[in-house]
Scaffold this motif. Structure first.
Motif, mmCIF file in Angstrom:
data_model
loop_
_atom_site.group_PDB
_atom_site.id
_atom_site.type_symbol
_atom_site.label_atom_id
_atom_site.label_comp_id
_atom_site.label_asym_id
_atom_site.label_seq_id
_atom_site.Cartn_x
_atom_site.Cartn_y
_atom_site.Cartn_z
ATOM 1 N N HIS A 20 33.618 54.720 54.576
ATOM 2 C CA HIS A 20 34.343 53.604 53.974
ATOM 3 C C HIS A 20 33.436 52.394 53.996
ATOM 4 N N SER A 21 33.280 51.782 52.859
ATOM 5 C CA SER A 21 32.458 50.590 52.750
ATOM 6 C C SER A 21 33.263 49.486 52.096
ATOM 7 N N LYS A 22 32.917 48.266 52.450
ATOM 8 C CA LYS A 22 33.537 47.109 51.820
ATOM 9 C C LYS A 22 32.457 46.387 51.042
ATOM 10 N N ALA A 23 32.672 46.229 49.751
ATOM 11 C CA ALA A 23 31.708 45.534 48.902
ATOM 12 C C ALA A 23 32.247 44.154 48.560
ATOM 13 N N ASP A 24 31.319 43.205 48.410
ATOM 14 C CA ASP A 24 31.706 41.835 48.115
ATOM 15 C C ASP A 24 30.659 41.210 47.196
ATOM 16 N N PHE A 25 31.117 40.622 46.081
ATOM 17 C CA PHE A 25 30.202 39.888 45.203
ATOM 18 C C PHE A 25 29.661 38.678 45.962
ATOM 19 N N ASP A 150 22.401 44.343 51.394
ATOM 20 C CA ASP A 150 22.495 43.480 50.219
ATOM 21 C C ASP A 150 21.819 44.174 49.044
ATOM 22 N N TYR A 151 22.480 44.146 47.889
ATOM 23 C CA TYR A 151 21.992 44.824 46.699
ATOM 24 C C TYR A 151 22.008 43.879 45.515
ATOM 25 N N ALA A 152 21.150 44.169 44.539
ATOM 26 C CA ALA A 152 21.148 43.463 43.263
ATOM 27 C C ALA A 152 21.177 44.512 42.168
ATOM 28 N N ALA A 164 16.035 39.998 25.368
ATOM 29 C CA ALA A 164 17.020 38.994 24.964
ATOM 30 C C ALA A 164 17.692 38.339 26.163
ATOM 31 N N GLY A 165 18.039 39.125 27.191
ATOM 32 C CA GLY A 165 18.732 38.555 28.339
ATOM 33 C C GLY A 165 18.820 39.513 29.504
ATOM 34 N N VAL A 166 19.112 38.947 30.669
ATOM 35 C CA VAL A 166 19.255 39.731 31.897
ATOM 36 C C VAL A 166 20.477 39.231 32.654
ATOM 37 N N ILE A 167 21.289 40.175 33.124
ATOM 38 C CA ILE A 167 22.406 39.864 34.016
ATOM 39 C C ILE A 167 22.096 40.518 35.356
ATOM 40 N N THR A 168 22.118 39.732 36.429
ATOM 41 C CA THR A 168 21.893 40.266 37.764
ATOM 42 C C THR A 168 23.109 39.936 38.624
ATOM 43 N N VAL A 169 23.706 40.975 39.200
ATOM 44 C CA VAL A 169 24.871 40.821 40.056
ATOM 45 C C VAL A 169 24.446 41.158 41.479
ATOM 46 N N TYR A 170 24.701 40.252 42.404
ATOM 47 C CA TYR A 170 24.347 40.439 43.814
ATOM 48 C C TYR A 170 25.600 40.841 44.595
ATOM 49 N N VAL A 171 25.444 41.890 45.404
ATOM 50 C CA VAL A 171 26.567 42.474 46.141
ATOM 51 C C VAL A 171 26.156 42.720 47.577
ATOM 52 N N THR A 172 27.061 42.468 48.513
ATOM 53 C CA THR A 172 26.857 42.814 49.908
ATOM 54 C C THR A 172 27.816 43.942 50.259
ATOM 55 N N ILE A 173 27.282 45.017 50.821
ATOM 56 C CA ILE A 173 28.105 46.154 51.237
ATOM 57 C C ILE A 173 28.077 46.212 52.762
ATOM 58 N N SER A 174 29.264 46.172 53.365
ATOM 59 C CA SER A 174 29.348 46.194 54.834
ATOM 60 C C SER A 174 30.334 47.231 55.295
#
Length: 174
Positions: A20-25, A150-152, A164-174
């Motif tokens: 079980h993991s908890k992810a958070d933006f 921590d992930y991107a 044209a563009g880049v979207i980067t989403v940063y997430v912490t999994i604990s």
């Protein structure tokens, strides 16, 4: 008898162990390189309360002619003395994928926001906007457990082989 007990303990441990993991933006960054091809007018991470966050991204396509040649690069990075490549760095023809849906890794990434997005039709994309609205974090760890850290997640869009563009989403999994 001893082998039977050991195998019973092993089978019991296999069925008891659950990941079980908890992810958070933690952040989102949207960068547009060529505003004549695409630009982001909304790139937002909204915190409703301590436990619920969602992201919203809206990209505008100002070109008057339809875009038929779209390439997408999906990359995962893990933070270890800076963000280093982790597991996947895949480049695909987006028009072909949206017709056939034949890449399992990209399908996993696409299902993350598919229900909340207008990026579900096949090419061409024209003078309009595409949007991912109020995407929650729950899908990331429900489907595939990841190690803590921590992930991107980075998605780069190329139109006619021009970035044209880049979207980067940063997430912490604990």
């Amino acid at each position: 008898m001893k082998a039977l007990i050991i195998s019973a303990i092993f089978i019991g441990c296999v069925f008891i162990i659950a990941v079980h993991s908890k992810a958070d933006f933690t952040n989102i960054k949207c960068i547009d390189f060529d505003k004549t091809l695409m630009y982001f007018d909304i790139c937002l991470l909204k915190s409703v309360n301590r436990t619920y966050k969602y992201l919203t991204v809206r990209a505008q396509y100002p070109r008057h002619e339809p875009i038929n040649n779209i390439t997408v690069n999906f990359a995962m990075h893990r933070k270890v003395n800076g963000y280093k490549p982790f597991l996947y760095n895949i480049t695909i023809d987006a028009c072909q994928y949206l017709e056939k849906r034949n890449n399992p890794v990209i399908r996993y990434a696409h299902k993350f926001f598919e229900k909340y997005s207008t990026l579900n039709k096949s090419c061409p994309y024209g003078e309009s906007y595409e949007m991912a609205d109020k995407v929650p974090i729950s899908y990331v760890t429900d489907v595939l457990p990841f190690p803590h850290g921590d992930y991107a997640y980075s998605v780069a869009f190329y139109y006619y082989k021009k970035k044209a563009g880049v979207i980067t989403v940063y997430v912490t999994i604990s």
